[in-house]
Design an enzyme around this catalytic site. Sequence first.
Site, PDB file in Angstrom:
ATOM      1  N   TRP A 193       0.838  -1.190   0.000  1.00  0.00           N
ATOM      2  CA  TRP A 193       0.000   0.000   0.000  1.00  0.00           C
ATOM      3  C   TRP A 193       0.885   1.257   0.000  1.00  0.00           C
ATOM      4  O   TRP A 193       1.872   1.293   0.726  1.00  0.00           O
ATOM      5  CB  TRP A 193      -0.915  -0.018   1.242  1.00  0.00           C
ATOM      6  CG  TRP A 193      -1.813   1.165   1.329  1.00  0.00           C
ATOM      7  CD1 TRP A 193      -2.835   1.496   0.483  1.00  0.00           C
ATOM      8  CD2 TRP A 193      -1.765   2.204   2.310  1.00  0.00           C
ATOM      9  NE1 TRP A 193      -3.429   2.670   0.880  1.00  0.00           N
ATOM     10  CE2 TRP A 193      -2.793   3.126   2.005  1.00  0.00           C
ATOM     11  CE3 TRP A 193      -0.957   2.444   3.421  1.00  0.00           C
ATOM     12  CZ2 TRP A 193      -3.030   4.265   2.752  1.00  0.00           C
ATOM     13  CZ3 TRP A 193      -1.194   3.583   4.171  1.00  0.00           C
ATOM     14  CH2 TRP A 193      -2.224   4.482   3.842  1.00  0.00           C
ATOM     15  N   ARG A 439      -9.895  -3.537   7.509  1.00  0.00           N
ATOM     16  CA  ARG A 439     -10.425  -2.158   7.580  1.00  0.00           C
ATOM     17  C   ARG A 439     -11.862  -2.181   8.102  1.00  0.00           C
ATOM     18  O   ARG A 439     -12.751  -1.582   7.540  1.00  0.00           O
ATOM     19  CB  ARG A 439     -10.366  -1.488   6.211  1.00  0.00           C
ATOM     20  CG  ARG A 439     -10.270   0.031   6.306  1.00  0.00           C
ATOM     21  CD  ARG A 439     -10.449   0.658   4.941  1.00  0.00           C
ATOM     22  NE  ARG A 439     -10.248   2.097   4.968  1.00  0.00           N
ATOM     23  CZ  ARG A 439     -10.985   2.945   4.293  1.00  0.00           C
ATOM     24  NH1 ARG A 439     -11.946   2.516   3.526  1.00  0.00           N
ATOM     25  NH2 ARG A 439     -10.752   4.226   4.348  1.00  0.00           N
ATOM     26  N   TRP A 473     -15.047   2.741  -7.808  1.00  0.00           N
ATOM     27  CA  TRP A 473     -15.364   1.426  -7.234  1.00  0.00           C
ATOM     28  C   TRP A 473     -14.182   0.962  -6.389  1.00  0.00           C
ATOM     29  O   TRP A 473     -13.169   0.525  -6.917  1.00  0.00           O
ATOM     30  CB  TRP A 473     -15.636   0.436  -8.371  1.00  0.00           C
ATOM     31  CG  TRP A 473     -16.044  -0.942  -7.963  1.00  0.00           C
ATOM     32  CD1 TRP A 473     -15.373  -1.801  -7.149  1.00  0.00           C
ATOM     33  CD2 TRP A 473     -17.221  -1.644  -8.378  1.00  0.00           C
ATOM     34  NE1 TRP A 473     -16.052  -2.980  -7.033  1.00  0.00           N
ATOM     35  CE2 TRP A 473     -17.199  -2.917  -7.786  1.00  0.00           C
ATOM     36  CE3 TRP A 473     -18.296  -1.323  -9.211  1.00  0.00           C
ATOM     37  CZ2 TRP A 473     -18.192  -3.872  -8.000  1.00  0.00           C
ATOM     38  CZ3 TRP A 473     -19.283  -2.274  -9.431  1.00  0.00           C
ATOM     39  CH2 TRP A 473     -19.225  -3.529  -8.814  1.00  0.00           C
ATOM     40  N   ASP A 474     -14.331   1.056  -5.085  1.00  0.00           N
ATOM     41  CA  ASP A 474     -13.223   0.758  -4.183  1.00  0.00           C
ATOM     42  C   ASP A 474     -13.280  -0.704  -3.715  1.00  0.00           C
ATOM     43  O   ASP A 474     -14.312  -1.390  -3.851  1.00  0.00           O
ATOM     44  CB  ASP A 474     -13.318   1.707  -2.975  1.00  0.00           C
ATOM     45  CG  ASP A 474     -11.962   2.037  -2.377  1.00  0.00           C
ATOM     46  OD1 ASP A 474     -11.005   1.315  -2.650  1.00  0.00           O
ATOM     47  OD2 ASP A 474     -11.880   3.024  -1.607  1.00  0.00           O
ATOM     48  N   ASP A 544      -2.902   5.333  -3.256  1.00  0.00           N
ATOM     49  CA  ASP A 544      -3.320   6.335  -2.278  1.00  0.00           C
ATOM     50  C   ASP A 544      -2.196   7.317  -1.992  1.00  0.00           C
ATOM     51  O   ASP A 544      -2.402   8.300  -1.290  1.00  0.00           O
ATOM     52  CB  ASP A 544      -3.736   5.650  -0.965  1.00  0.00           C
ATOM     53  CG  ASP A 544      -5.206   5.284  -0.981  1.00  0.00           C
ATOM     54  OD1 ASP A 544      -5.911   5.696  -1.915  1.00  0.00           O
ATOM     55  OD2 ASP A 544      -5.652   4.584  -0.053  1.00  0.00           O
TER      56      ASP A 544
HETATM   57  C1  DGJ Z   1      -9.287   4.013  -0.332  1.00  0.00           C
HETATM   58  C2  DGJ Z   1      -9.158   4.806  -1.580  1.00  0.00           C
HETATM   59  O1  DGJ Z   1      -7.983   4.514  -2.247  1.00  0.00           O
HETATM   60  C3  DGJ Z   1      -9.243   6.299  -1.247  1.00  0.00           C
HETATM   61  O2  DGJ Z   1      -9.045   7.058  -2.385  1.00  0.00           O
HETATM   62  C4  DGJ Z   1     -10.585   6.555  -0.634  1.00  0.00           C
HETATM   63  O3  DGJ Z   1     -11.581   6.318  -1.574  1.00  0.00           O
HETATM   64  C5  DGJ Z   1     -10.778   5.681   0.586  1.00  0.00           C
HETATM   65  N1  DGJ Z   1     -10.532   4.294   0.305  1.00  0.00           N
HETATM   66  C6  DGJ Z   1     -12.156   5.855   1.142  1.00  0.00           C
HETATM   67  O4  DGJ Z   1     -12.441   4.974   2.131  1.00  0.00           O
END
Ligand code: DGJ
Length: 725
Positions: A193, A439, A473-474, A544
Amino acid sequence: MSIQYHAERKCFYLDGKDVTYAFRLFEKHPEHLYYGKKIPHEDLNHLHITGALSTGWIAFGEEETCPRCHLQSELITYGRGDYREPCVQVQNAAGDRLSEPLYVGHEILPEKPRMKGLPSMAGGETLVVHLRDDLTGFEVDLYYTVYDDCDVIARRAVYRNAGNDTKFLRRAYSFTLPLRGNNYDILSLHGAWVRERRMETIPMHHGVVSIDSKKHSSSDELNPFMGVLTRGSDEHHGNVYGVSLVYSSSYVLKAEGTMNDQTILTGGVNDFDFTWKLEPGEEFETPEVVIAFSSEGLGGMSRAFHDAYRNHLINPRFVRKSRPIVINNWEGTYFDFNFEKLKAIIDGVEGTGIDTFVLDDGWFGENRVDEKTGLGDWHIVNQNKLPGGLKPLADYIHSKGMKFGLWFEPENVGPDSDLNRTHPDFAIRVEGRKPGLGRWTMSLDLTRKDVRDYLVETVNRVIRENDIDYVKWDYNRCVTDPYSLGLPADRQAEFAYRYALGVYDLFERIINANPDVIFEGCAGGGSRFDPAVLHYFPQIWTSDNSDAEERTLIQYGTSIVYPLSSMSCHVSDIPHHNTNRTPSMATRAAIAHLGATGYELDASKFTDEIRAEVAGYNAEYRACEDLILNGDLYRLDNPMESPFFTYLIVSKDKNEAVLVAYRGLDRLGNPSHEYLLRGLDPNKNYRVEELDKTMSGAVLMNAGIYLRFAHYDFTFKKFHIKAVD
Ligand code: DGJ
């Protein structure tokens, strides 16, 4: 005709744009002869390798020795004297694990048939070779597809039980590709990450080099890609192969250095925690693997993948379409927003050319003030933050002439949610054990159709009722406790593959129901950046970590396989939330505008001056967007090896190019740097406005240009280069 069969030589020749793949039938075994730069269809029988490749002398009956053990085979199977990595292992009714599928026929199809439940490259002339083990009725179809506009071959295998007894596939890989010699280095893209897709090269050795995922997701740990670089090759020179798997669940890719100094490539669905029950008449379809070849080094291999994926894999409705420039509220507000705050952000970008507002996490559920509650409650809009629901916000955004984007994470569910209280059986768990929380969420059992039906219905309703134009879409966790209430005990080890089928079905049904909505993939940043996801989502949130310096590394590594237009890259705030660095807005925009782009900050704080600045960057982005969507990428400096990061993107007709030359830390010794351009037409003249100069392609590529950087960190120069008469 790109595929030809020479009956006398029993040889298949498959031609891509500038590549040839050749194999023949040796007795009834498919014997690999060649994959590399395009060559004429001559007799290649001299490429037959004699002598034991994997064993000593094994004889069966009257034979002097096992022909199969000596071959550079197109399909290595197990148990008959070949000790190299098998592509397939099937357990027969008697319990033995032997198979010996032999050639029984082939077909050349003008167009590749669509795969049943898996994404794949579209079209392309296709050869299907049918093999059969007469003793057990185990059948294998080997698929080969070539394209006249790119330097790749797409391969896969289908395994069929044409016998009368139940069989079990204990391994079902997609391909075997024997390469000559072992003079290779192996490149992988590893990460974590906020540190996705870092390049790592190791020397090939005797034994197996293996990369894999056991996470039911391709994951950021190791991308489903393996580069095989002829030793001594570099970014611009030398023979390079790349193997890229169109699959998002647990996978494995291997390179095996054999005792006779050959290299076997193989892989596909991970056989760890895998057994597939194959009843009579059933077949198992393996994911497609795309194998690129370039004689122009790693850069050439990347361009081969970029062409292949843009032309044949990514949704054609969006792949070449001008992309939205978004403002996303996540890093601007995190969970702490209300209608007024969002309105101020939307107002803040007026006149900047930002055309889409994306509302991120936190809009749903009764009380989603952080990650711990409400995930999955897409049917409830958070009344404390948006008392009138989403529609007034949608209307406001649309009244400003902008598009409305919305965040979802459909594949997971929070324990503290309506969804979990109503359907406690939807989450993956094993009776008697506490499910693993990632999470603060659990994974939904997407192998089950009723779970998918619920999600399709709920998510589609939100999109429809609120005029959503864009979906982010996460997917923020990987599966634990792999088990399904919908499967009998002897099919539980089918879970990982069935989970992938479920994910693709979910994507397909939601995306197809909303054909005008652009979907952006995201997985806690770039944790599921793979060709299968790209088939559905034309762009994926790359990481991120949007710090410009870090992004040079992440975007560089990602570009090894994936085209620039697939990478979603945003300008974020300073000091950066992960790194505390403070590069200028100009630098942040220069790096973020090397993909599908946007901004991720509190734009309500924009002054008129900043608005004008942002408008300028966006105008520049639009002026170069065609290059981002369609151009050829030449990577001139690798930021993993130096403080420099340089991209040159050249249009296919060589009439236009953009050069972005970035220098990270100012080490005092490195203010100046030489750039030899590539991919231009030596005979054309090019205007470089920023240098106020016109030069021939020959001069730009051979004499180059010399740039001096300012004495501060994180600076760049950008040139838009245009052919003139
Ligand atoms: C992880 C994503 O990569 C972020 O951009 C954001 O959308 C968060 N989740 C929100 O929980």
